[in-house]
Design a protein around this motif. Structure first.
Motif, PDB file in Angstrom:
ATOM      1  N   THR A   1     -14.143  11.348  16.252  1.00  0.00           N
ATOM      2  CA  THR A   1     -15.482  11.194  15.701  1.00  0.00           C
ATOM      3  C   THR A   1     -15.460  10.144  14.601  1.00  0.00           C
ATOM      4  O   THR A   1     -14.575  10.138  13.748  1.00  0.00           O
TER       5      THR A   1
ATOM      6  N   ARG B   1     -22.894  16.127  21.690  1.00  0.00           N
ATOM      7  CA  ARG B   1     -23.927  16.042  20.654  1.00  0.00           C
ATOM      8  C   ARG B   1     -24.299  17.455  20.228  1.00  0.00           C
ATOM      9  O   ARG B   1     -24.763  18.269  21.016  1.00  0.00           O
TER      10      ARG B   1
ATOM     11  N   ILE C   1     -25.217  15.248  14.893  1.00  0.00           N
ATOM     12  CA  ILE C   1     -23.906  14.613  14.963  1.00  0.00           C
ATOM     13  C   ILE C   1     -23.443  14.502  16.407  1.00  0.00           C
ATOM     14  O   ILE C   1     -23.631  15.409  17.217  1.00  0.00           O
TER      15      ILE C   1
ATOM     16  N   TYR D   1     -20.002  14.143  18.325  1.00  0.00           N
ATOM     17  CA  TYR D   1     -18.548  14.219  18.227  1.00  0.00           C
ATOM     18  C   TYR D   1     -17.926  13.492  19.414  1.00  0.00           C
ATOM     19  O   TYR D   1     -18.422  13.579  20.531  1.00  0.00           O
TER      20      TYR D   1
ATOM     21  N   GLN E   1     -20.625   9.428  11.555  1.00  0.00           N
ATOM     22  CA  GLN E   1     -21.090  10.712  12.086  1.00  0.00           C
ATOM     23  C   GLN E   1     -20.664  11.858  11.173  1.00  0.00           C
ATOM     24  O   GLN E   1     -21.415  12.807  10.945  1.00  0.00           O
TER      25      GLN E   1
ATOM     26  N   LEU F   1     -22.870  14.728   8.923  1.00  0.00           N
ATOM     27  CA  LEU F   1     -22.582  16.148   8.835  1.00  0.00           C
ATOM     28  C   LEU F   1     -22.582  16.593   7.370  1.00  0.00           C
ATOM     29  O   LEU F   1     -23.140  17.634   7.029  1.00  0.00           O
TER      30      LEU F   1
END
Length: 139
Positions: free
Chosen positions: A83, A52, A56, A58, A87, A91
């Motif tokens: 990912t 984290r 976001i 990943y 998410q 970003l």
């Protein structure tokens, strides 16, 4: 073959230094199967873990292990980025939100700007506000 998670995160360029990777593990930003990982936790090929960073999360899968820091071009041979699309959209939204506001490079107000602000908010202007009857407005 096994490797510590903090060493792997550093070697795969997820974090800039190993101490930052260790700190992220201690703060609970690195998880595997919903459990927070300690920096000394060992991982093997085939493990999936989440990192984290900001808003976001990943997700990565371990393909191969390497103790040494790799060049950016070699990372996809050792790790797969899994990912999710939602998410990645977060970003993109965060990137777009960062572009709002002041123009890039304008910086802090100058001394001239400060004087103009002080002149705008002068004593005459504040006196006009004192004449305003707040009690009538609240009704």
């Amino acid at each position: 073959m096994e490797e510590r998670i903090d060493k792997y995160l550093f070697a795969m360029r997820i974090y800039k230094t190993r101490s930052i990777a260790t700190e992220a593990c201690k703060k609970g930003r690195v998880t595997m199967s919903g459990q927070e990982l300690k920096p000394s936790r060992t991982i093997t090929v085939g493990n999936k873990f989440c990192v984290r960073k900001g808003p976001i999360t990943y997700t990565y899968e371990v393909l191969r292990l390497s103790e040494n820091r790799l060049g950016a071009k070699l990372v996809p041979d050792y790790m797969r980025d899994m990912t999710t699309k939602d998410q990645l959209e977060l970003l993109e939204l965060a990137r777009l939100a960062g572009q709002c506001g002041r123009d890039r490079g304008t910086g802090r107000p100058t001394k001239k700007d400060r004087r103009e602000i002080e002149q705008f908010i002068s004593a005459d202007y504040l006196d006009e506000l004192d004449d305003f009857d707040y009690e009538e407005e609240e009704r």
